[in-house]
Design an enzyme around this catalytic site. Structure first.
Site, PDB file in Angstrom:
ATOM      1  N   LYS A   1     -18.632  11.348  18.742  1.00 56.42           N
ATOM      2  CA  LYS A   1     -18.531  10.553  17.517  1.00 56.42           C
ATOM      3  C   LYS A   1     -19.596   9.451  17.494  1.00 56.42           C
ATOM      4  CE  LYS A   1     -17.034   8.439  13.941  1.00 56.42           C
ATOM      5  NZ  LYS A   1     -16.584   8.804  12.640  1.00 56.42           N
TER       6      LYS A   1
ATOM      7  N   LYS B   1     -23.089   2.044  -0.546  1.00 52.91           N
ATOM      8  CA  LYS B   1     -23.736   3.283  -0.999  1.00 52.91           C
ATOM      9  C   LYS B   1     -23.025   3.722  -2.264  1.00 52.91           C
ATOM     10  CE  LYS B   1     -21.083   6.827   1.283  1.00 52.91           C
ATOM     11  NZ  LYS B   1     -21.129   7.994   2.119  1.00 52.91           N
TER      12      LYS B   1
ATOM     13  N   ALA C   1     -35.949   6.341   2.917  1.00 48.26           N
ATOM     14  CA  ALA C   1     -36.291   4.957   3.279  1.00 48.26           C
ATOM     15  C   ALA C   1     -35.735   3.992   2.241  1.00 48.26           C
ATOM     16  CB  ALA C   1     -37.809   4.818   3.364  1.00 48.26           C
TER      17      ALA C   1
ATOM     18  N   CYS D   1     -19.166   2.196   9.279  1.00 44.77           N
ATOM     19  CA  CYS D   1     -19.364   2.987  10.502  1.00 44.77           C
ATOM     20  C   CYS D   1     -20.637   2.661  11.266  1.00 44.77           C
ATOM     21  CB  CYS D   1     -19.335   4.473  10.167  1.00 44.77           C
ATOM     22  SG  CYS D   1     -17.688   5.060   9.822  1.00 44.77           S
TER      23      CYS D   1
ATOM     24  N   LYS E   1     -20.931  -0.881  12.866  1.00 48.81           N
ATOM     25  CA  LYS E   1     -19.871  -1.081  13.866  1.00 48.81           C
ATOM     26  C   LYS E   1     -20.065  -0.152  15.066  1.00 48.81           C
ATOM     27  CE  LYS E   1     -15.665   0.541  12.727  1.00 48.81           C
ATOM     28  NZ  LYS E   1     -15.002   1.396  13.708  1.00 48.81           N
TER      29      LYS E   1
ATOM     30  N   LEU F   1     -16.320  12.298   8.350  1.00 48.69           N
ATOM     31  CA  LEU F   1     -16.424  12.260   6.895  1.00 48.69           C
ATOM     32  C   LEU F   1     -17.214  11.056   6.403  1.00 48.69           C
ATOM     33  CD1 LEU F   1     -14.270   9.956   5.709  1.00 48.69           C
ATOM     34  CD2 LEU F   1     -12.643  11.733   6.279  1.00 48.69           C
TER      35      LEU F   1
ATOM     36  N   THR G   1     -12.339   5.712  15.504  1.00 45.61           N
ATOM     37  CA  THR G   1     -13.502   5.689  16.395  1.00 45.61           C
ATOM     38  C   THR G   1     -13.241   4.662  17.481  1.00 45.61           C
ATOM     39  OG1 THR G   1     -14.841   6.207  14.508  1.00 45.61           O
ATOM     40  CG2 THR G   1     -16.003   5.455  16.455  1.00 45.61           C
TER      41      THR G   1
ATOM     42  N   LYS H   1       0.840  -1.196   0.000  1.00 47.22           N
ATOM     43  CA  LYS H   1       0.000   0.000   0.000  1.00 47.22           C
ATOM     44  C   LYS H   1       0.880   1.253   0.000  1.00 47.22           C
ATOM     45  CE  LYS H   1      -4.230   0.217   2.636  1.00 47.22           C
ATOM     46  NZ  LYS H   1      -4.817   0.463   3.955  1.00 47.22           N
TER      47      LYS H   1
HETATM   48  C1  UDX Z   1     -21.214   7.740   8.037  1.00 50.58           C
HETATM   49  C2  UDX Z   1     -21.469   9.153   8.572  1.00 50.58           C
HETATM   50  O1  UDX Z   1     -22.357   9.842   7.685  1.00 50.58           O
HETATM   51  C3  UDX Z   1     -20.162   9.909   8.731  1.00 50.58           C
HETATM   52  O2  UDX Z   1     -20.412  11.166   9.319  1.00 50.58           O
HETATM   53  C4  UDX Z   1     -19.226   9.095   9.634  1.00 50.58           C
HETATM   54  O3  UDX Z   1     -17.984   9.727   9.752  1.00 50.58           O
HETATM   55  C5  UDX Z   1     -19.037   7.695   9.068  1.00 50.58           C
HETATM   56  O4  UDX Z   1     -20.314   7.073   8.889  1.00 50.58           O
HETATM   57  P1  UDX Z   1     -20.697   6.654   5.658  1.00 50.58           P
HETATM   58  O5  UDX Z   1     -20.702   5.337   6.352  1.00 50.58           O
HETATM   59  O6  UDX Z   1     -19.584   6.947   4.701  1.00 50.58           O
HETATM   60  O7  UDX Z   1     -20.674   7.859   6.719  1.00 50.58           O
HETATM   61  O8  UDX Z   1     -22.050   6.770   4.828  1.00 50.58           O
HETATM   62  P2  UDX Z   1     -23.422   7.588   4.885  1.00 50.58           P
HETATM   63  O9  UDX Z   1     -23.485   8.496   3.734  1.00 50.58           O
HETATM   64  O10 UDX Z   1     -23.681   8.163   6.212  1.00 50.58           O
HETATM   65  O11 UDX Z   1     -24.451   6.399   4.632  1.00 50.58           O
HETATM   66  C6  UDX Z   1     -24.525   5.278   5.510  1.00 50.58           C
HETATM   67  C7  UDX Z   1     -25.553   4.289   5.045  1.00 50.58           C
HETATM   68  O12 UDX Z   1     -26.878   4.803   5.248  1.00 50.58           O
HETATM   69  C8  UDX Z   1     -25.485   3.904   3.568  1.00 50.58           C
HETATM   70  O13 UDX Z   1     -25.664   2.507   3.457  1.00 50.58           O
HETATM   71  C9  UDX Z   1     -26.643   4.673   2.937  1.00 50.58           C
HETATM   72  O14 UDX Z   1     -27.138   4.026   1.783  1.00 50.58           O
HETATM   73  C10 UDX Z   1     -27.652   4.655   4.074  1.00 50.58           C
HETATM   74  N1  UDX Z   1     -28.624   5.774   4.041  1.00 50.58           N
HETATM   75  C11 UDX Z   1     -28.184   7.063   4.155  1.00 50.58           C
HETATM   76  C12 UDX Z   1     -29.988   5.502   3.974  1.00 50.58           C
HETATM   77  O15 UDX Z   1     -30.398   4.332   3.894  1.00 50.58           O
HETATM   78  N2  UDX Z   1     -30.871   6.553   4.004  1.00 50.58           N
HETATM   79  C13 UDX Z   1     -30.473   7.841   4.112  1.00 50.58           C
HETATM   80  O16 UDX Z   1     -31.340   8.725   4.153  1.00 50.58           O
HETATM   81  C14 UDX Z   1     -29.085   8.114   4.190  1.00 50.58           C
END
Ligand code: UDX
Length: 464
Positions: free
Chosen positions: A227, A343, A275, A283, A286, A158, A120, A35
């Protein structure tokens, strides 16, 4: 400033490139030699928008090494941004944090160094890290680092897929520390972000109307809990709308309208009310598990967080039920999943709802075919489920009995749905993210089923 970042995952790399972009001299440390070599050639280890451009842009200020002795002695600030995966009981496994703290302690330099936890970690980990750094220092040098060392917690908020944007344009910067000097050093480091005084990279423009960024300083334990609190709250916000979507399905309401009506209340806000198949990723699953584990440690149950998880993991069964209601049986049927990443805009498959759904479908005797715009190479390496992979829309649709949209990648909206319809055995679309234009699909002959929204179209008889 001279900054070292231990760990080159999403958080570590986003931190390293952002701080290098702001003019700091940054060294990244990672135990993975391959890496490190790739990063020194400007190659990111995963897909993240603009990361490669940013690595090229900040090259003069950023280098990577596997050796703590090259990275620690000169550093004024050392970030720990290593992985904290879940242990079987839900608590985070701190092995990598421990290794990082020991590496830092062994090579701590002569100057004042702030060791900052960005991973975290459970409340109390700041003290744990300090103890480990001090012990490693003692073992290596036979004395105490005394006032040369301070520990801080600087949680990261983030989002994957927007990691660089969120690092440069955060809603807030939170720093927890017991030592005032640590807070002052970090305030200085973050000043260009707090004041938004830097020139934005051409590919990451500053959001309109962005003002100064709040700098919240607090104690270590509160920063660590912020957090978990933020992630658990977002997770339960999504679970709440998913719970309401189940009711919307029964009473014939449209959850998108309900979410809009709820979200216009400024106290609630419109975001994270989409929904669907529920949340996944590195995140939310966990961190909610870790919060429950932390509660258990103190003899405390956290029923709201527990319910958020239960609702979330139940959403996958809900999608299976919807498929069963339409197709009666899944045995021998081919179900195509659009999207495998947890996502859009990432190739991260960790805790992906799409994979959990695939597992359930396979157990019911279906064949599962999967498409993803970026995650297929990673899926081929990492996924153990017997999936078929489709590289093109045509391969994805040919002979399938149902198409399930599992990840809301924008390009699925612009696929040639009318032409593709003819390739399907049954023109059934189950939209696990309420993302596609159901009316348009019904108008061209699809049966369209979403989550908490009225189904449209009729399922024409099996054609092949
Ligand atoms: C998340 C937090 O947003 C971020 O602040 C933290 O630091 C790390 O965890 P992340 O895991 O990258 O970030 O993704 P996020 O955009 O929050 O989406 C998390 C999950 O929720 C995804 O699977 C997404 O599809 C789902 N989601 C999100 C929904 O099902 N509905 C929503 O309205 C928003």
């Amino acid at each position: 400033m001279r900054v070292t970042v231990v760990g080159s995952g999403y958080v570590g790399l986003a931190t390293a490139v952002s701080l290098a972009y702001l003019g700091n001299r940054v060294v990244g440390v990672d135990v993975d030699g391959d890496k490190v070599a790739a990063l020194n050639r400007g190659k990111p280890p995963f897909f993240e928008p603009h990361l490669e451009e940013m690595l090229t842009l900040v090259r003069p200020n950023l280098s990577f090494t596997t050796r703590y002795e090259e990275a620690i002695p000169q550093a004024q600030v050392v970030f720990i941004a290593v992985g904290t995966p879940s242990s079987p009981d839900g608590s985070p496994d701190l092995t990598q944090v421990k290794q990082a703290a020991e590496g830092i302690g062994r090579y701590l330099g002569e100057g004042f160094t702030v060791v900052v936890n960005k991973s975290t970690v459970p409340v109390g980990s700041g003290n744990y890290v300090e103890a480990l750094v001090r012990r490693a220092f003692r073992e290596a040098h036979g004395g105490e680092p005394d006032g040369r060392l301070a520990v801080a917690s600087n949680p990261e908020f983030l989002r994957e897929g927007q990691a660089l944007h969120d690092s440069l344009y955060p809603d807030r910067v939170v720093v927890g520390a017991e030592d005032r000097r640590a807070i002052e050093v970090l305030r200085e480091l973050y000043e260009p972000i707090l004041e938004q005084s830097f020139a934005p990279p051409p590919f990451l423009p500053r959001p309109e109307r962005m003002g100064a960024v709040p700098f919240l300083t607090t104690d270590l334990a509160s920063a660590e809990l912020i957090k978990y609190g933020a992630n658990a709250f977002l997770a339960l916000k999504i679970s709440f709308i998913n719970e309401l979507a189940r009711l919307a399905d029964r009473v014939g309401a449209d959850i998108r309208e309900v979410a809009r009506g709820i979200g216009l209340d400024h106290r609630i806000g419109p975001r994270f009310l989409q929904a669907g198949l529920g949340w996944g990723g590195s995140c939310f699953p966990k961190d909610t598990a870790a919060l429950l584990a932390m509660g258990r440690e103190y003899g405390l149950s956290l029923p709201i967080t527990e319910a958020a998880r239960e609702v979330n993991f139940g959403q996958r069964n809900l999608l299976v039920d919807k498929l069963l209601a339409e197709l009666r049986t899944l045995k021998g049927k081919t179900v195509t999943l659009l999207g495998l990443a947890f996502k859009p805009h990432t190739d991260d498959l960790r805790e992906s709802p799409a994979l959990a759904l695939a597992d359930l479908l396979l157990k019911l005797g279906a064949f599962v075919r999967a498409h993803d715009p970026v995650a297929l190479p990673r899926a081929r390496q990492e996924v153990v489920l017997p999936l078929e992979y489709a590289e093109t829309p045509e391969e994805a649709f040919k002979g399938a009995d149902a198409v399930v949209l599992a990840t809301d990648w924008p390009e699925y909206r612009t696929w040639p749905w009318e032409r593709l319809r003819g390739l399907l055995r049954t023109p059934l679309v189950v939209d696990g993210r309420n993302f596609l234009d159901g009316k348009a699909l019904a108008a061209i002959g699809y049966r369209y089923v979403g989550v908490g929204i009225p189904a449209l179209g009729i399922l024409s008889k099996v054609e092949v």
